[in-house]
Design a protein around this motif. Structure first.
Motif, short mmCIF file in Angstrom:
data_model
loop_
_atom_site.label_atom_id
_atom_site.label_comp_id
_atom_site.label_asym_id
_atom_site.label_seq_id
_atom_site.Cartn_x
_atom_site.Cartn_y
_atom_site.Cartn_z
N ARG A 47 -5.82 77.40 14.40
CA ARG A 47 -7.12 77.44 13.72
C ARG A 47 -7.05 78.18 12.39
NH1 ARG A 47 -11.30 79.96 17.36
NH2 ARG A 47 -12.65 79.45 15.62
N PHE A 48 -6.24 79.22 12.32
CA PHE A 48 -6.22 80.07 11.14
C PHE A 48 -4.95 79.87 10.33
CE2 PHE A 48 -8.80 82.24 14.39
CZ PHE A 48 -10.01 82.25 13.72
N ASP A 49 -5.07 80.06 9.02
CA ASP A 49 -3.94 79.84 8.11
C ASP A 49 -2.73 80.68 8.48
OD1 ASP A 49 -5.37 77.96 6.70
OD2 ASP A 49 -5.89 79.32 5.05
N ASN A 50 -2.94 81.97 8.86
CA ASN A 50 -1.80 82.80 9.20
C ASN A 50 -1.07 82.26 10.44
OD1 ASN A 50 -0.15 85.19 8.65
ND2 ASN A 50 -0.90 85.88 10.64
N GLY A 51 -1.82 81.76 11.41
CA GLY A 51 -1.20 81.15 12.59
C GLY A 51 -0.39 79.92 12.22
N LYS A 52 -0.91 79.13 11.31
CA LYS A 52 -0.19 77.95 10.84
C LYS A 52 1.12 78.37 10.14
CE LYS A 52 -4.24 74.98 10.21
NZ LYS A 52 -3.96 73.93 11.17
N ARG A 53 1.03 79.41 9.29
CA ARG A 53 2.23 79.90 8.59
C ARG A 53 3.25 80.45 9.58
NH1 ARG A 53 -1.73 81.87 5.02
NH2 ARG A 53 -1.49 83.97 5.88
N PHE A 108 4.59 75.11 1.70
CA PHE A 108 4.15 74.83 3.06
C PHE A 108 4.35 73.34 3.38
CE2 PHE A 108 1.28 73.70 6.43
CZ PHE A 108 1.25 74.80 7.27
N GLU A 109 3.88 72.48 2.50
CA GLU A 109 3.98 71.04 2.74
C GLU A 109 5.44 70.58 2.81
OE1 GLU A 109 1.53 69.34 -0.33
OE2 GLU A 109 -0.33 69.93 0.69
N LYS A 110 6.29 71.18 1.97
CA LYS A 110 7.71 70.82 1.98
C LYS A 110 8.33 71.13 3.34
CE LYS A 110 12.11 72.39 0.15
NZ LYS A 110 12.78 73.39 -0.68
N ILE A 149 20.89 86.33 13.28
CA ILE A 149 19.43 86.36 13.26
C ILE A 149 18.95 85.76 11.95
CG2 ILE A 149 17.37 87.82 13.24
CD1 ILE A 149 18.93 89.80 15.00
N PHE A 150 18.03 84.83 12.06
CA PHE A 150 17.40 84.22 10.89
C PHE A 150 15.98 84.76 10.83
CE2 PHE A 150 20.84 81.54 12.13
CZ PHE A 150 21.36 81.07 10.94
N ALA A 151 15.53 85.13 9.64
CA ALA A 151 14.19 85.68 9.47
C ALA A 151 13.52 85.05 8.26
CB ALA A 151 14.26 87.20 9.29
N MET A 152 12.20 84.99 8.30
CA MET A 152 11.44 84.43 7.19
C MET A 152 10.15 85.21 7.00
SD MET A 152 10.04 80.58 6.68
CE MET A 152 9.62 80.03 5.03
N ASP A 153 9.88 85.56 5.76
CA ASP A 153 8.59 86.13 5.38
C ASP A 153 7.65 84.95 5.19
OD1 ASP A 153 6.35 87.12 4.08
OD2 ASP A 153 7.46 88.18 2.53
N VAL A 154 6.75 84.76 6.16
CA VAL A 154 5.91 83.56 6.14
C VAL A 154 4.79 83.64 5.11
CG1 VAL A 154 6.46 83.04 8.54
CG2 VAL A 154 4.36 84.28 8.01
N SER A 155 4.59 84.80 4.50
CA SER A 155 3.57 84.89 3.46
C SER A 155 3.91 83.96 2.30
CB SER A 155 3.39 86.33 2.96
OG SER A 155 4.55 86.78 2.28
N LYS A 156 5.19 83.65 2.14
CA LYS A 156 5.62 82.72 1.09
C LYS A 156 5.06 81.32 1.32
CE LYS A 156 9.67 85.38 0.07
NZ LYS A 156 11.08 85.52 0.02
N LEU A 157 4.71 81.03 2.57
CA LEU A 157 4.17 79.71 2.90
C LEU A 157 2.70 79.59 2.51
CD1 LEU A 157 5.91 79.22 6.35
CD2 LEU A 157 6.51 78.15 4.18
N SER A 158 2.14 80.61 1.90
CA SER A 158 0.80 80.52 1.33
C SER A 158 0.79 79.54 0.15
CB SER A 158 0.30 81.89 0.86
OG SER A 158 0.14 82.74 1.97
N ASP A 159 1.96 79.37 -0.46
CA ASP A 159 2.11 78.38 -1.52
C ASP A 159 2.02 77.00 -0.88
OD1 ASP A 159 3.89 76.35 -2.94
OD2 ASP A 159 3.80 77.93 -4.46
N LYS A 160 0.99 76.26 -1.23
CA LYS A 160 0.70 74.98 -0.58
C LYS A 160 1.85 73.99 -0.69
CE LYS A 160 -2.87 71.50 -0.13
NZ LYS A 160 -4.25 71.15 -0.30
#
Length: 171
Positions: A50-56, A31-33, A17-28
């Motif tokens: 539409r929303f940033d959390n959905g994108k993350r 995210f771009e990387k 199982i691979f997991a990721m805390d997507v809150s780290k992707l708040s760093d622009k």
């Protein structure tokens, strides 16, 4: 198990199982990387959010899927979707889920399903539709809150439906 000329079609592949805390992707920059590393279809999916959390969450799902496929030796294979909505790659068995700030992907040598849920309230109509009488009784008499029990049961049921590839169409 799907057979395939390419990728890992060995049923002895260890479940992972691979997991990721997507809150780290708040760093622009981060995210771009990761965004730049995604397949075109995943980038399009992220862009539709539409929303940033959905994108993350969508990007995080893409990141864990790619890590899982790389682990399984199927990173170069096309991700397709069954008519019931289950993603698949020839030669690899995987499944993904995301909620809140977490994205997860399970990979295996055999069919697999995974679900992750935040504890939530279930209204009476959904409880009657989704749970058996025994499960309702279990939730009422559990040491933990009924919401916690219903969430655990829901997560197990959804994982099984995803494992079978039937999704919510399964009765």
């Amino acid at each position: 198990m799907r057979s395939n000329k390419a990728g890992n079609n060995d049923s002895s592949l260890k479940n992972k199982i691979f997991a990721m805390d997507v809150s780290k992707l708040s760093d622009k920059k981060l995210f771009e990387k990761y965004y730049a590393l995604q397949r075109e279809k995943r980038r399009e999916q992220i862009d539709r959010m539409r929303f940033d959390n959905g994108k993350r969450l969508s990007l995080g799902a893409g990141v864990v899927v790619e890590k899982a496929l790389t682990y399984a030796g199927c990173a170069d294979e096309e991700i397709r979707i069954t008519n019931k909505g289950k993603p698949y790659v020839d030669g690899c068995c995987f499944n993904l889920s995301h909620t809140g700030e977490v994205a997860v992907c399970a990979v295996s040598g055999e069919e697999v399903g995974i679900d992750i849920e935040k504890p939530r309230k279930f209204d009476d109509a959904l409880i009657k539709k989704a749970f058996t009488k025994n499960e309702i009784e279990l939730a009422r008499n559990a040491d933990s809150t009924p919401e916690a029990v219903y969430t655990k049961l829901w997560t197990v049921k959804e994982s099984v439906m995803k494992w079978l590839g039937e999704g919510l169409s399964l009765s």
